[in-house]
Design an enzyme around this catalytic site. Structure first.
Site, short mmCIF file in Angstrom:
data_model
loop_
_atom_site.label_atom_id
_atom_site.label_comp_id
_atom_site.label_asym_id
_atom_site.label_seq_id
_atom_site.Cartn_x
_atom_site.Cartn_y
_atom_site.Cartn_z
N ASP A 45 55.13 1.71 -4.35
CA ASP A 45 54.86 3.05 -3.82
C ASP A 45 55.19 3.10 -2.33
OD1 ASP A 45 52.72 1.59 -2.87
OD2 ASP A 45 51.17 2.81 -3.82
N SER A 46 55.60 1.96 -1.77
CA SER A 46 56.16 1.94 -0.41
C SER A 46 57.35 2.87 -0.29
CB SER A 46 56.58 0.51 -0.04
OG SER A 46 57.41 -0.05 -1.05
N ASP A 84 54.37 -0.24 -9.33
CA ASP A 84 53.13 0.19 -8.68
C ASP A 84 52.54 1.40 -9.39
OD1 ASP A 84 51.95 -1.14 -6.55
OD2 ASP A 84 53.42 -0.42 -5.09
N LYS A 112 50.96 -2.76 -11.22
CA LYS A 112 50.14 -3.28 -10.12
C LYS A 112 49.14 -2.23 -9.67
CE LYS A 112 51.82 -3.90 -5.84
NZ LYS A 112 50.90 -3.08 -4.98
N GLU A 114 45.63 -1.54 -6.97
CA GLU A 114 44.99 -1.99 -5.74
C GLU A 114 43.48 -1.84 -5.82
OE1 GLU A 114 48.61 -0.33 -2.85
OE2 GLU A 114 46.52 0.13 -2.37
N GLU A 181 47.71 -9.24 0.64
CA GLU A 181 48.40 -8.65 1.79
C GLU A 181 47.53 -8.71 3.04
OE1 GLU A 181 50.70 -4.57 3.26
OE2 GLU A 181 50.08 -4.78 1.16
#
Length: 263
Positions: A45-46, A84, A112, A114, A181
């Site tokens: 999603d960057s 993501d 993925k 978070e 991270e």
């Protein structure tokens, strides 16, 4: 490249072979990355920041990740692809399953998510339904407004212990890969050694099993690039050589170095 699977990444961990991963968003770069020996790619999603120009990842949608996953799969048919799950696309286990199905059908091998131990029910439900899960701990960009910016996590003893406990609990729930991270090297080393699953680091020193960089950071395209990044194109004469150099330096534990890490 032979098809890369979770078994491949697990074997790398068992053999203590460092491996390089990268974000990818389109077929052309995905093909380049695969040709230069990148086994796994993250459709991150960057892209909200690198491709769309936003100041965070929050505006990215599931449909956008699915679109870019299809593009990357077309360029790298044998790579292991991690997609993501964007902000608020997995706020309940049921919602996570519906959105994960979209990403898996687009060509992802894994999704993925978070967060910490609150994700245990979600990880269980996804893995029970044949969706492999990667957990993302430490600095989780979707929580930027909670953190008050992009800050190193786990510097205090209690916070470091919580990260370790969360990681172990999520592995026990069924997670099969982890991303750490922006955490101190000592914390990354402890967590990597505590988990049986492969751990990929970004801003976590060279003690994790693998590394990941945002492709734009690796190619020197990011203004005010983060401390943990390195412009490999500066040292290389071409895009393929830059990617090859990244892979080699990760495998030889030459990247990241102390100046790319946190204490």
């Amino acid at each position: 490249m032979k098809p890369v699977t979770l078994s491949t990444l697990n074997r790398y961990k068992q053999e203590k072979k460092k491996f390089a991963t990268i974000t990818a968003y389109d077929a052309s770069f995905a093909r380049l990355f695969a040709n230069e020996g990148i086994p796994a790619m993250l459709i991150g999603d960057s892209l909200g920041m690198t491709l769309q120009g936003h100041d965070s990842t929050l505006p990215v949608t599931v449909e956008q990740i699915a679109y870019h996953t299809r593009c990357v799969r077309a360029g790298a048919p044998n790579a292991f692809l991690i997609a993501d799950m964007p902000f608020m696309s997995y706020s309940t286990p049921e919602q996570a399953c519906l959105n994960a199905a979209i990403l898996m059908q687009a060509g992802a091998n894994m999704v993925k998510i978070e967060g910490g131990s609150w994700l245990i029910p979600t990880v269980k439900m996804l893995t029970e339904r044949a969706v492999p899960v990667c957990i993302h701990l430490g600095l989780t960009p979707q929580s930027v407004n909670v953190f008050g910016g992009y800050k190193v996590q786990g510097r205090e003893e209690a916070a470091a212990e919580q990260l370790k406990q969360d990681a172990m609990a999520l592995e026990a729930a069924g997670a099969q890969l982890a991303v750490l991270e922006c955490v101190p090297v000592s914390v990354a080393k402890t967590i990597t050694g505590s988990l049986n699953i492969p751990v990929i680091g970004i801003g976590a020193g060279n003690v994790t099993d693998g590394q990941i960089l945002v492709m734009h950071d690796l190619l020197g395209l990011t203004p005010n690039a983060p401390k943990f990044s390195k412009n490999f194109l500066q040292e290389a004469g071409s895009l393929p050589e830059a990617v090859r150099l990244y892979v080699q330096q990760v495998e030889q534990k030459l990247f990241p170095q102390e100046q790319h890490s946190f204490n």
